[in-house]
Write a protein that holds these residues in place. Structure first.
Motif, mmCIF file in Angstrom:
data_model
loop_
_atom_site.group_PDB
_atom_site.id
_atom_site.type_symbol
_atom_site.label_atom_id
_atom_site.label_comp_id
_atom_site.label_asym_id
_atom_site.label_seq_id
_atom_site.Cartn_x
_atom_site.Cartn_y
_atom_site.Cartn_z
ATOM 1 N N TYR A 160 41.316 36.414 43.158
ATOM 2 C CA TYR A 160 40.944 37.724 41.231
ATOM 3 C C TYR A 160 41.067 39.424 41.786
ATOM 4 O O TYR A 160 40.650 39.658 42.861
ATOM 5 N N PRO A 161 40.338 39.683 40.894
ATOM 6 C CA PRO A 161 40.627 41.090 40.201
ATOM 7 C C PRO A 161 39.131 41.631 40.772
ATOM 8 O O PRO A 161 38.271 40.947 40.642
ATOM 9 N N THR A 162 39.521 42.901 40.885
ATOM 10 C CA THR A 162 38.167 43.737 41.869
ATOM 11 C C THR A 162 37.319 43.764 40.852
ATOM 12 O O THR A 162 35.731 44.153 40.830
ATOM 13 N N THR A 163 37.203 43.875 39.429
ATOM 14 C CA THR A 163 36.617 44.035 38.348
ATOM 15 C C THR A 163 36.052 42.426 38.568
ATOM 16 O O THR A 163 34.391 42.755 37.859
ATOM 17 N N PHE A 164 35.713 41.531 38.846
ATOM 18 C CA PHE A 164 35.288 40.034 39.594
ATOM 19 C C PHE A 164 34.623 40.573 40.883
ATOM 20 O O PHE A 164 33.243 40.263 40.887
ATOM 21 N N LEU A 165 35.465 40.761 41.879
ATOM 22 C CA LEU A 165 35.123 40.520 42.579
ATOM 23 C C LEU A 165 33.985 41.489 43.719
ATOM 24 O O LEU A 165 32.908 41.565 44.307
ATOM 25 N N TYR A 166 34.514 42.809 43.154
ATOM 26 C CA TYR A 166 33.226 43.724 43.187
ATOM 27 C C TYR A 166 32.062 43.742 42.932
ATOM 28 O O TYR A 166 31.096 43.895 43.867
ATOM 29 N N THR A 215 42.810 49.633 43.502
ATOM 30 C CA THR A 215 42.955 50.742 44.157
ATOM 31 C C THR A 215 42.699 51.348 42.381
ATOM 32 O O THR A 215 42.754 53.050 42.020
ATOM 33 N N GLU A 216 42.713 50.562 41.268
ATOM 34 C CA GLU A 216 42.461 50.806 39.569
ATOM 35 C C GLU A 216 40.762 50.752 39.001
ATOM 36 O O GLU A 216 40.621 51.116 38.176
ATOM 37 N N TYR A 217 39.895 50.710 39.966
ATOM 38 C CA TYR A 217 39.029 50.178 39.818
ATOM 39 C C TYR A 217 37.772 51.287 40.205
ATOM 40 O O TYR A 217 37.556 51.855 40.819
ATOM 41 N N ALA A 249 40.167 47.931 48.555
ATOM 42 C CA ALA A 249 41.073 48.702 48.288
ATOM 43 C C ALA A 249 42.502 47.987 48.427
ATOM 44 O O ALA A 249 43.734 48.031 47.512
ATOM 45 N N ASN A 250 42.210 47.087 48.832
ATOM 46 C CA ASN A 250 43.328 45.945 48.804
ATOM 47 C C ASN A 250 43.122 44.482 48.179
ATOM 48 O O ASN A 250 44.369 43.531 48.409
ATOM 49 N N SER A 251 42.406 44.784 47.384
ATOM 50 C CA SER A 251 42.259 43.639 46.458
ATOM 51 C C SER A 251 43.398 43.803 45.076
ATOM 52 O O SER A 251 44.300 44.769 45.206
#
Length: 442
Positions: free
Chosen positions: A376-382, A189-191, A183-185
């Protein structure tokens, strides 16, 4: 002073690692960590002001961690409850059991083919079902069948746990649970599930394929031992053919028709009940039945709800702790995406025993550090974290259904870990490299 606070936070992180490995209660652990990671940064800020606290009083900070963080979980809890409700319907109507039996029959008398088919079908079932109760309910149907056709117990159980994990890669309820960590990366919130779905679909088939290949290999080196004859229990309901599409309807509705997750679970539940003849006996009787099934589903997830609420507190406390982590180890964490991916793949076994790489454990602290130091964006971190959490971590013997299965089926713990270790690392490495190729943030 900032460095001293950072060192104390790192020591608390190491304490959390030890706490998780010892198997202590994670809900309590996250409350303790949230408190430490709130108080220590407050002390540091009072001595040397930090930008993360700008314009906030101590009361505001406490409100963020202990009030607003759990409140943000409201929408996700509804998704979890509806998903558990749908899972209960699949069990109570006999739909899940019927799918399993038919998939075994489809494989004939070839154990390798049977395992591959059962893995695929089990994986698809768990794209909608979730929770330890559901996994155990399916296990007591499928494992005796696999044992009876000569598949060694440890191979059958490894194959089953791997296929369950594959389904979790695509399960929207598990996604809602895990994405809360982010949530805080950057962009957390948009992922959405729709954004994640292509990678989740790839992960599903990669895991099913690797688990099936290794299971087939193990069959070649293991001697087949026939345990008992497979029999069809008279107590198991044979669900009608049309009902067997039910487990796939929620994912189909979300991805193809772009419908809300909750609506998809409601429609799929009503469809399953209707085609199985469960909507009978008058309006009051149907209402009581639906209420009872929903209550059972909520009971299945009650302990998870408490866990995720305390996790939310820890998640938001990490925002205040992050600047102090950067002071101490900001230059140690790799910032190269390919190095991160390879490192995570190689170190994937550290997700076992709720180790430092497991999000459902002390890995949540690691995420806070990696997110803060790389941005890094959540698209990579998740996918970076979810790959090892699911692809490797769901072979962990401390997971409730794995612990049950090993004890119930009298498996040797070390033997199971040996069987699962190499496939788990292979799955993690393949998917981490795929994450780099697909979601490279640079």
């Amino acid at each position: 002073m900032d460095i001293l606070i950072g060192i104390l936070l790192i020591l608390s992180f190491l304490g959390m690692v030890y706490y998780c490995i010892k198997g202590y209660n994670l809900m309590v652990g996250f409350i303790i960590m949230a408190t430490l990671w709130t108080i220590l940064p407050i002390i540091g800020h009072l001595i040397s002001p930090q930008a993360a606290f700008e314009g906030m009083s101590i009361t505001d900070i406490l409100g963020v961690v202990y009030q607003r963080a759990p409140e943000k979980w409201g929408p996700s809890l509804i998704n979890i409850f509806l998903g558990a409700f749908f899972g209960r319907i699949l069990l109570n109507t006999g739909i899940a059991a019927t799918i399993i039996r038919k998939s075994v029959e489809l494989g004939g008398d070839r154990p390798g083919i049977i395992l591959a088919i059962v893995n695929l079908i089990t994986g698809f079932i768990f794209t909608s079902m979730t929770g330890a109760g559901s996994v155990i309910a399916i296990a007591v149907i499928i494992l005796p069948i696999l044992f009876s056709i000569g598949i060694p117990k440890v191979v059958a159980f490894f194959s089953f746990t791997g296929s369950v994990a594959a389904g979790i890669f695509l399960n929207p309820i598990n996604f809602a649970q895990y994405v809360a960590f982010f949530a805080n990366s950057n962009g957390g919130t948009e992922y959405t599930y729709t954004t994640y779905f292509p990678f989740g679909l790839l992960a599903f088939f990669v895991m099913i394929t690797i688990v099936s290949l290794f299971a087939t290999f193990y069959l070649r080196v293991e001697s087949l031992t026939y345990s008992w004859a497979a029999t069809k229990s008279s107590e198991v309901t044979e669900a009608p053919g049309i009902s067997l599409i039910s487990p796939f309807l929620p994912v189909l509705g979300v991805i193809v028709f772009k419908l809300p997750v909750i609506l998809c679970f409601i429609l799929a539940s009503l469809f399953a009940l209707g085609v199985c003849g469960e909507i009978t006996g008058g309006f009051r009787a149907v209402c009581r039945k639906i209420s009872r099934i929903f209550t059972d589903g909520v009971k299945d997830t009650a302990s998870l709800v408490a866990f995720w609420l305390t996790l939310a507190m820890f998640n938001d406390s990490a925002v205040f702790a992050a600047p102090y982590f950067e002071q101490v180890i900001g230059g140690i964490i790799p910032t190269s995406p390919i190095v991160l991916c390879l490192l995570f793949g190689i170190l994937a076994p550290l997700t076992w025993f709720r180790g430092p790489m497991s999000l459902i454990g002390s890995g949540a602290a690691l995420l806070a550090v990696v997110s803060a130091t790389t941005n890094y964006p959540t698209t990579f971190l998740y996918p970076l974290f979810a790959t090892i959490l699911i692809g490797m971590g769901h072979f962990d013997i401390t997971i409730s259904w794995n612990a049950w299965g090993i004890g119930f089926n009298r498996l040797n713990t070390r033997e199971y870990m040996k069987v699962a270790l190499v496939p788990g690392i292979c799955i993690a490495l393949v998917l981490e490299i795929a994450n780099f190729l697909i979601n490279n943030p640079l």
